[in-house]
Design an enzyme around this catalytic site. Structure first.
Site, short mmCIF file in Angstrom:
data_model
loop_
_atom_site.label_atom_id
_atom_site.label_comp_id
_atom_site.label_asym_id
_atom_site.label_seq_id
_atom_site.Cartn_x
_atom_site.Cartn_y
_atom_site.Cartn_z
N VAL A 44 -8.59 -11.33 5.86
CA VAL A 44 -8.53 -9.79 6.00
C VAL A 44 -9.98 -9.25 5.71
O VAL A 44 -10.41 -8.50 6.82
CB VAL A 44 -7.61 -9.10 5.32
N CYS A 45 -10.39 -9.58 4.71
CA CYS A 45 -12.05 -9.13 4.20
C CYS A 45 -13.05 -9.35 5.31
O CYS A 45 -14.03 -8.72 5.74
CB CYS A 45 -12.27 -9.34 3.09
#
Length: 219
Positions: A44-45
């Site tokens: 996600v990051c």
């Protein structure tokens, strides 16, 4: 102590992908967004850093600097940037803070004081609370804070929208209603009398005795 809106953003000195910075000096007389990540090479990051790189010019138009932080060393950030480019198509050119000793994460109350003093051996789950966004004004005060779970990617268009509101309402005695976007009507604050509102904004609409709307100021 927990940080709150209008608190002074804690100052710190840290290594970044752009060299060593003192945070308040780096902000200078403009605005800044600090956004944090629990660990490098997380899915996600990776999408978030690329997305932020893709809209960096929009932040720049608003006089806002961007800086990321991850609970990992700077050397690791350099390797992560290649993955971000591959996954999203964007080069991360804004600085990324290396927080291998967890000092900044603790300073911003994203990790407890007893979390230890090294990022070594820590998993993303150990750092799950390092998922926050801070909008900081020229006065070094925190203007907005958002925290996200690890499985929910951040919406940077919303952060831009919020900055538009914060910058507008810092300049004029207005507030912005729910779902407001640039160019839409705004709310006249209670501190402005009807007479003063006419002088300041021209005509306005009284929806309720305590809710008055007018066109967005442009000056």
């Amino acid at each position: 102590m927990a940080l709150r809106i209008n608190d002074t953003a804690p100052d710190f000195t840290a290594d970044t992908t752009h060299g060593t910075i003192n945070f308040h000096e780096w902000i200078g007389d403009g605005w800044a967004v600090l956004f944090s990540h629990p660990k490098n090479f997380t899915p996600v990051c990776t999408t978030e850093l690329g997305a932020m790189a893709g809209v960096e010019s929009e932040f720049r138009k608003r006089g806002v600097k961007i800086i990321g932080i991850s609970v990992d060393p700077v050397e690791s950030h350099a390797k992560w940037k290649s993955d971000i480019k591959l996954a999203t198509g964007f080069d991360v050119e804004y600085p990324l803070i290396g927080d291998r000793d967890l000092k900044v994460a603790k300073l911003y109350d994203m990790l407890p004081a007893d979390a230890g003093d090294t990022s070594e051996g820590r998993t993303p789950a150990d750092n799950a609370t390092v998922r926050s966004v801070y909008v900081i004004g020229p006065d070094k005060k925190i203007k907005l804070m958002l925290s996200y779970p690890m499985t929910t990617g951040r919406n940077f268009d919303e952060i831009l929208r919020a900055i538009d509101s914060i910058q507008l309402t810092a300049k004029h005695q207005v507030a912005t209603p729910a779902n407001w976007k640039q160019g839409e009507d705004v709310i006249i604050t209670a501190a402005v009398s009807n007479e003063d509102a006419v002088q300041r904004f021209g005509s306005f609409e009284t929806v309720l005795p305590y809710l008055r709307k007018t066109k967005q100021p442009t000056a």
